[in-house]
Design a protein around this motif. Structure first.
Motif, PDB file in Angstrom:
ATOM      1  N   ALA A  17    -109.114 -20.494 -50.840  1.00 38.58           N
ATOM      2  CA  ALA A  17    -109.573 -21.106 -52.100  1.00 38.58           C
ATOM      3  C   ALA A  17    -109.675 -22.622 -51.955  1.00 38.58           C
ATOM      4  O   ALA A  17    -110.556 -23.255 -52.547  1.00 38.58           O
ATOM      5  N   CYS A  20    -113.000 -23.733 -51.042  1.00 38.15           N
ATOM      6  CA  CYS A  20    -114.106 -23.161 -51.829  1.00 38.15           C
ATOM      7  C   CYS A  20    -115.112 -24.219 -52.289  1.00 38.15           C
ATOM      8  O   CYS A  20    -114.737 -25.278 -52.792  1.00 38.15           O
ATOM      9  N   VAL A  21    -116.398 -23.877 -52.110  1.00 36.44           N
ATOM     10  CA  VAL A  21    -117.469 -24.743 -52.615  1.00 36.44           C
ATOM     11  C   VAL A  21    -118.473 -23.878 -53.396  1.00 36.44           C
ATOM     12  O   VAL A  21    -119.667 -24.170 -53.432  1.00 36.44           O
ATOM     13  N   ALA A  22    -117.952 -22.831 -54.032  1.00 34.11           N
ATOM     14  CA  ALA A  22    -118.842 -21.863 -54.685  1.00 34.11           C
ATOM     15  C   ALA A  22    -119.464 -22.362 -55.980  1.00 34.11           C
ATOM     16  O   ALA A  22    -120.341 -21.701 -56.534  1.00 34.11           O
ATOM     17  N   ALA A  26    -116.659 -28.331 -56.982  1.00 36.40           N
ATOM     18  CA  ALA A  26    -116.106 -28.696 -55.664  1.00 36.40           C
ATOM     19  C   ALA A  26    -116.430 -30.152 -55.311  1.00 36.40           C
ATOM     20  O   ALA A  26    -115.677 -30.797 -54.594  1.00 36.40           O
ATOM     21  N   ARG A  29    -113.881 -32.516 -57.601  1.00 36.67           N
ATOM     22  CA  ARG A  29    -112.432 -32.302 -57.626  1.00 36.67           C
ATOM     23  C   ARG A  29    -111.712 -33.188 -56.609  1.00 36.67           C
ATOM     24  O   ARG A  29    -112.291 -33.596 -55.595  1.00 36.67           O
ATOM     25  N   LYS A  90    -110.255 -23.105 -60.846  1.00 34.53           N
ATOM     26  CA  LYS A  90    -109.274 -23.784 -59.992  1.00 34.53           C
ATOM     27  C   LYS A  90    -109.586 -25.264 -59.755  1.00 34.53           C
ATOM     28  O   LYS A  90    -108.802 -25.948 -59.107  1.00 34.53           O
ATOM     29  N   CYS A  91    -110.736 -25.727 -60.220  1.00 37.79           N
ATOM     30  CA  CYS A  91    -111.077 -27.149 -60.056  1.00 37.79           C
ATOM     31  C   CYS A  91    -111.360 -27.750 -61.429  1.00 37.79           C
ATOM     32  O   CYS A  91    -111.806 -27.044 -62.343  1.00 37.79           O
ATOM     33  N   CYS A 114    -115.657 -18.635 -60.012  1.00 42.90           N
ATOM     34  CA  CYS A 114    -114.236 -18.726 -59.657  1.00 42.90           C
ATOM     35  C   CYS A 114    -113.495 -17.388 -59.802  1.00 42.90           C
ATOM     36  O   CYS A 114    -112.351 -17.261 -59.351  1.00 42.90           O
ATOM     37  N   TRP A 117    -111.165 -15.612 -57.112  1.00 37.66           N
ATOM     38  CA  TRP A 117    -109.819 -16.142 -56.820  1.00 37.66           C
ATOM     39  C   TRP A 117    -108.803 -15.607 -57.814  1.00 37.66           C
ATOM     40  O   TRP A 117    -107.707 -15.198 -57.432  1.00 37.66           O
TER      41      TRP A 117
HETATM   42  S1  SF4 Z   1    -113.892 -24.026 -59.566  1.00 32.02           S
HETATM   43 FE1  SF4 Z   1    -113.494 -22.196 -58.372  1.00 32.02          FE
HETATM   44  S2  SF4 Z   1    -115.531 -21.518 -57.688  1.00 32.02           S
HETATM   45 FE2  SF4 Z   1    -115.716 -23.690 -58.298  1.00 32.02          FE
HETATM   46  S3  SF4 Z   1    -115.371 -24.801 -56.385  1.00 32.02           S
HETATM   47 FE3  SF4 Z   1    -113.409 -24.672 -57.450  1.00 32.02          FE
HETATM   48  S4  SF4 Z   1    -112.402 -22.860 -56.541  1.00 32.02           S
HETATM   49 FE4  SF4 Z   1    -114.593 -22.739 -56.037  1.00 32.02          FE
END
Ligand code: SF4
Length: 223
Positions: A17, A20-22, A26, A29, A90-91, A114, A117
């Motif tokens: 995680a 992660c750059v989904a 990302a 953050r 998560k961000c 997200c 995760w």
């Molecule tokens: S918010 Fe979630 S999906 Fe988006 S970059 Fe962060 S961990 Fe990845």
């Protein structure tokens, strides 16, 4: 074949995680705020997303809202080490307004991106009770268009836990004043107490159905 400990499995998911750059969050953050607490807890608390201090430290609920959550947990007879705490994203989601960075609710696209995760966390932890803090968390984990003021404190279930309840988000409570603050804070404490009691009730039912109780952790004696 021996099962690998949940701590180890969760740490692997967390390491992934953190890369992660989904979704576009990302790019802005500082840290991925995965979650923390006791992964063997029967009670998982799921908030909305990291704020400024959470983004800076990489830990969930460390700002003023976190202090209020800690206080409410204490009043409900618990501490952070007794539960696992995470968020639906998560961000940090934020906007710049008049030169100032302000938190904003996550978009549906961000929540969807997200979701794997959160899915992995809840699937590994297998909680008996989930407490959703605030409307976006409840709309994600209970049902879409959740009405937090009308439906908080009611019991639901989902594919992750037999009992799911929503409570007011500590950040919302902090925006209230006077009597409205007291009422909102009391509702959070009441919902946490209800969640703790529900864990005990489910455990009792499980013990009645299956006399062999899984290995006891010291913290589980609370419930
Ligand atoms: S918010 Fe979630 S999906 Fe988006 S970059 Fe962060 S961990 Fe990845």
């Amino acid at each position: 074949m021996t099962e690998r400990p949940v701590e180890e499995l969760l740490a692997e998911v967390e390491a992934k995680a953190k890369q992660c750059v989904a979704c576009p969050l990302a790019q802005t953050r500082t840290n991925v705020v995965f979650g923390e607490g006791n992964p063997r807890s029967p009670l998982v608390i799921v908030g909305e997303g990291p704020g400024e201090q959470e983004d800076a430290t990489g830990r969930p609920f460390v700002g003023r809202a976190g202090a209020l959550l800690d206080k409410a947990l204490r009043e409900a007879g618990m501490a952070r080490r007794h539960v696992y705490i995470c968020n639906i994203i998560k961000c940090r989601a934020c906007v710049i307004e008049n030169g100032r960075v302000r938190n904003r609710p996550p978009t549906q696209e961000e929540i969807r991106a997200c979701a794997p995760w959160l899915d992995a966390q809840l699937t590994l932890i297998k909680p008996l009770v989930i407490v959703c803090l605030g409307s976006p968390s409840a709309s994600t984990l209970i049902h879409p268009n959740f009405k937090i003021m009308q439906e908080r404190g009611l019991w639901f279930s989902n594919r992750y836990a037999p009992a799911v309840i929503a409570a007011l988000h500590p950040a919302y409570i902090l925006r209230q004043a006077g009597e409205a603050y007291e009422k909102a804070y009391r509702s959070l404490v009441d919902d946490l107490i209800a969640a703790r009691e529900r864990v005990k009730e489910i455990r009792r039912l499980m013990e009645e159905m299956k006399p062999i109780v899984p290995e006891g952790e010291e913290q589980m004696r609370l419930f």
